[in-house]
Design a protein around this motif. Structure first.
Motif, PDB file in Angstrom:
ATOM      1  N   UNK A 105      20.729 -70.173  75.275  1.00  0.00           N
ATOM      2  CA  UNK A 105      20.885 -71.580  74.915  1.00  0.00           C
ATOM      3  C   UNK A 105      19.717 -72.441  75.383  1.00  0.00           C
ATOM      4  N   UNK A 106      18.887 -71.914  76.270  1.00  0.00           N
ATOM      5  CA  UNK A 106      17.729 -72.696  76.700  1.00  0.00           C
ATOM      6  C   UNK A 106      16.812 -73.032  75.534  1.00  0.00           C
ATOM      7  N   UNK A 107      16.698 -72.101  74.597  1.00  0.00           N
ATOM      8  CA  UNK A 107      15.814 -72.347  73.448  1.00  0.00           C
ATOM      9  C   UNK A 107      16.603 -72.641  72.173  1.00  0.00           C
TER      10      UNK A 107
ATOM     11  N   UNK B 131       8.377 -78.125  69.859  1.00  0.00           N
ATOM     12  CA  UNK B 131       8.602 -78.994  71.017  1.00  0.00           C
ATOM     13  C   UNK B 131       9.256 -78.215  72.157  1.00  0.00           C
ATOM     14  N   UNK B 132      10.214 -77.367  71.777  1.00  0.00           N
ATOM     15  CA  UNK B 132      10.922 -76.588  72.796  1.00  0.00           C
ATOM     16  C   UNK B 132       9.959 -75.604  73.462  1.00  0.00           C
TER      17      UNK B 132
ATOM     18  N   UNK C  60       7.198 -75.063  78.016  1.00  0.00           N
ATOM     19  CA  UNK C  60       6.577 -74.057  78.888  1.00  0.00           C
ATOM     20  C   UNK C  60       5.141 -73.767  78.469  1.00  0.00           C
ATOM     21  N   UNK C  61       4.970 -73.624  77.134  1.00  0.00           N
ATOM     22  CA  UNK C  61       3.648 -73.236  76.624  1.00  0.00           C
ATOM     23  C   UNK C  61       2.807 -74.494  76.420  1.00  0.00           C
ATOM     24  N   UNK C  62       2.522 -75.232  77.491  1.00  0.00           N
ATOM     25  CA  UNK C  62       1.780 -76.475  77.309  1.00  0.00           C
ATOM     26  C   UNK C  62       0.285 -76.240  77.221  1.00  0.00           C
ATOM     27  N   UNK C  63      -0.175 -75.082  77.631  1.00  0.00           N
ATOM     28  CA  UNK C  63      -1.607 -74.772  77.530  1.00  0.00           C
ATOM     29  C   UNK C  63      -1.752 -73.377  76.938  1.00  0.00           C
ATOM     30  N   UNK C  64      -1.947 -73.347  75.624  1.00  0.00           N
ATOM     31  CA  UNK C  64      -1.976 -72.067  74.934  1.00  0.00           C
ATOM     32  C   UNK C  64      -3.113 -71.170  75.414  1.00  0.00           C
ATOM     33  N   UNK C  65      -4.210 -71.807  75.842  1.00  0.00           N
ATOM     34  CA  UNK C  65      -5.352 -71.001  76.258  1.00  0.00           C
ATOM     35  C   UNK C  65      -5.025 -70.204  77.519  1.00  0.00           C
ATOM     36  N   UNK C  66      -4.024 -70.672  78.270  1.00  0.00           N
ATOM     37  CA  UNK C  66      -3.654 -69.951  79.486  1.00  0.00           C
ATOM     38  C   UNK C  66      -2.580 -68.896  79.218  1.00  0.00           C
ATOM     39  N   UNK C  67      -2.095 -68.858  77.921  1.00  0.00           N
ATOM     40  CA  UNK C  67      -1.005 -67.927  77.612  1.00  0.00           C
ATOM     41  C   UNK C  67      -1.497 -66.497  77.502  1.00  0.00           C
TER      42      UNK C  67
ATOM     43  N   UNK D 184      -0.767 -77.880  61.252  1.00  0.00           N
ATOM     44  CA  UNK D 184      -0.686 -77.860  62.700  1.00  0.00           C
ATOM     45  C   UNK D 184       0.710 -77.627  63.252  1.00  0.00           C
ATOM     46  N   UNK D 185       1.716 -77.668  62.355  1.00  0.00           N
ATOM     47  CA  UNK D 185       3.074 -77.372  62.820  1.00  0.00           C
ATOM     48  C   UNK D 185       3.278 -75.858  62.845  1.00  0.00           C
ATOM     49  N   UNK D 186       4.467 -75.457  63.329  1.00  0.00           N
ATOM     50  CA  UNK D 186       4.750 -74.024  63.418  1.00  0.00           C
ATOM     51  C   UNK D 186       5.999 -73.707  62.608  1.00  0.00           C
ATOM     52  N   UNK D 187       5.954 -72.595  61.942  1.00  0.00           N
ATOM     53  CA  UNK D 187       7.124 -72.132  61.191  1.00  0.00           C
ATOM     54  C   UNK D 187       7.517 -70.779  61.757  1.00  0.00           C
TER      55      UNK D 187
END
Lengths: 300, 304
Positions: free
Chosen positions: B81-83, B99-100, B104-111, B127-130
């Protein structure tokens, strides 16, 4: 006393013949003129006749037409099987046959009712079984099979003991070595004795000049089969002699959407037609007439 | 299972691709040696829609695109339920928006490389995600509310959350898992219970083939929807479907092998082509419809 008109006519013809020969006319024209029977021709004569026919038809239809004289294959006698439980009366075979075999689409003067069909599909009552007295070749229901009906396609049965061959007064029709009963259109005198003798209604007479549009012509023909016919001769199913002697199935076999038709060599024990006769209960049409058909009906 | 409906147009194409005549040769016994075309890439595999087998939940999907690493999220201590739920009022789980993820993934380059690959693959031009709902048959929308009302836990369908990580079986259940539970719990078990948006769309069919005695999985393999299965469980390819049909229709199979049933074309004394049962008979509705006949012959009395 005036000379006998027939005699005069004959003299005139003889004079024309002599004149043609004297003016260096091609031999083939002369041969066609005196009409040697196809059965009696030696190979060289036959080749000349075929070439002449090809030229004649190519000119007549303004496109290339081939006329083969392929003889019967050795050790082959053709047999046909038809599954009456699967035929649904759609008549696809009838029209595939017409297109393949260059039947007249109607008279040249425009009478469509003179069209010739080599295959007749009879509609019969399921309750009566195969009963010709209650059969209808002109059924016209919106969809087939109609409720309570079954269908019985009839075409030349290629009889071993063929009444049509026996009655021909000029020996213009005979059975080939592979069992196919053929007609020499150049020798048929149009007496229609064979039409009357055939118990299956499988022979058809060209009452009028046939109508065969050039774009509907099948240009691959056989001299004893689907080459264009003139008015006044009898024609019939030849198991698509131009196809089957080249290894193909007859056109009706390939056209049947229900796969009700089985075709093969009766002398080959592994052929489908032999397997059919060995394993299914087959019957021949009007067996009481002792015509010995090579066409076998069965219920799959 | 009774009436089964199907809305996947692609399967239609697969059937059409199969419906090509097949070259065969006859051996000495007159028996055909089956050499039909393989279910090549050009043929739509059933598994595109009907998942089966033991696909890697964290690996690539059937179309080769990366899939979300659910197990990695579970190992970080996240709950479903967190996501998948925005708030407690939400009645059914949903695919989260970016947004969800961004919480956590606020910096993709660090992922991790895996995470970046997933975002790259799902990023749209604007720029959105599907995020694809890849792991489900497209016409099934499970009634989550009804399951919760029946006290069915998430884990019952979506896998045991051992160590709070998604483990196998897969996070979206195979149909037989649904069916098994529905049977055991005496829940409604008609196909249309789950496969709802069916009949209006595309190629809907009804099973009219001894449907009183038989169901989908009597012929289709539950584990691998690209194959069929015999009654003894032996898998059979679609190309050899005549073996399956022959289980009940033995005499017809014998006749077909001899060339007395079915349609053959080619040469009477040489190479022949034959059609499989399913080329002519719709296996779900084998009886043929009536057809329109070609015109009747002319009557002699009509001749001028």
């Amino acid at each position: 006393m005036s000379p006998n008109p027939t005699r005069r006519h004959l003299l005139k013809m003889a004079a024309t013949t002599a004149a043609l020969a004297a003016t260096g006319c091609r031999n083939e024209t002369l041969e066609m003129f005196v009409n040697t029977r196809l059965q009696e021709m030696d190979p060289a004569q036959l080749a000349r006749r075929l070439a002449a026919l090809e030229r004649r038809y190519s000119e007549q239809f303004d496109r290339e037409v081939t006329v083969a004289g392929t003889p019967a294959l050795p050790d082959v006698v053709f047999g046909y099987g038809l599954d009456l439980s699967r035929c649904n009366g759609n008549r696809a075979c009838v029209y595939a046959c017409i297109e393949e075999n260059n039947q007249s689409r109607g008279s040249a003067s425009g009478d469509d009712a003179r069209a010739i069909h080599w295959i007749t599909v009879l509609e019969m009552d399921e309750a009566r079984g195969v009963d010709l007295d209650h059969s209808d070749p002109y059924y016209d229901s919106e969809t087939v099979p109609a409720p309570g009906k079954h269908y019985f396609p009839v075409q030349c049965q290629q009889c071993e003991n063929a009444p049509c061959v026996k009655v021909c007064p000029v020996k213009a029709t005979w059975a080939e070595d592979d069992g196919i009963v053929v007609v020499d259109y150049d020798h048929c005198i149009g007496c229609r004795c064979c039409v009357a003798a055939c118990p299956y209604g499988a022979r058809h007479f060209n009452w009028s000049e046939p109508r065969l549009p050039a774009d509907e012509l099948n240009p691959t023909t056989h001299v004893l089969g689907n080459r264009p016919r003139p008015q006044g001769v009898v024609e019939k199913c030849t198991f698509c002699i131009q196809r089957t002697r080249a290894g193909k199935f007859p056109a009706c076999h390939d056209a049947c959407p229900t796969g009700a038709r089985v075709f093969g060599n009766l002398l080959d024990p592994n052929s489908a037609i032999r397997q059919l006769i060995a394993r299914k209960r087959v019957f021949i049409f009007k067996s009481e007439l002792n015509t010995l058909p090579r066409f076998f009906y069965f219920y799959g | 299972m009774g009436a089964c409906t199907h809305e996947e147009p692609a399967l239609h194409d697969a059937h059409l691709a199969l419906a090509r005549p097949v070259a065969v040769s006859l051996d000495a016994d007159g028996v055909v040696a089956a050499k039909p075309p393989p279910l090549s890439e050009g043929v739509f595999p059933c598994s595109r829609c009907h998942l089966g087998g033991d696909a890697d939940q964290d690996g690539a999907g059937p179309d080769g695109a990366p899939t979300l690493a659910h197990a990695a999220h579970g190992r970080k201590g996240l709950e479903c339920e967190d996501c998948h739920f925005e708030d407690e009022e939400q009645e059914a789980p949903s695919i989260p928006t970016f947004d969800v993820c961004e919480e956590c993934h606020d910096d993709l380059s660090a992922d991790s490389e895996r995470a970046r690959a997933y975002f790259d693959a799902t990023r749209q031009e604007d720029g959105t995600y599907a995020f694809p709902k890849r792991w489900r048959t497209q016409d099934v929308e499970p009634a989550h509310g009804a399951h919760w009302d029946a006290d069915v836990e998430c884990e019952s369908c979506h896998g045991a959350a051992t160590d709070n990580a998604f483990t196998k079986p897969r996070s979206v259940p195979l149909m037989e898992r649904c069916v098994g539970c529905h049977v055991a719990e005496e829940a409604p078990n008609e196909c249309a219970t789950c496969h709802r948006e069916t009949t209006e769309k595309m190629h809907a069919f009804t099973l009219h083939h001894a449907e009183e005695q038989r169901g989908c999985l009597d012929c289709h393999d539950a584990e691998d929807r690209d194959t069929l299965r015999l009654a003894n469980g032996e898998p059979v390819s679609f190309e050899a479907s005549y073996r399956l049909c022959g289980q009940c229709h033995g005499p017809k199979l014998r006749d077909w092998r001899l060339g007395l049933h079915g349609k053959r074309s080619g040469e009477w004394n040489g190479r022949q082509e034959y059609l499989l049962c399913a080329h002519c008979h719709d296996p779900h509705r084998p009886r043929h419809d009536p057809v329109e006949p070609l015109p009747a012959p002319p009557r002699p009395e009509d001749a001028r």
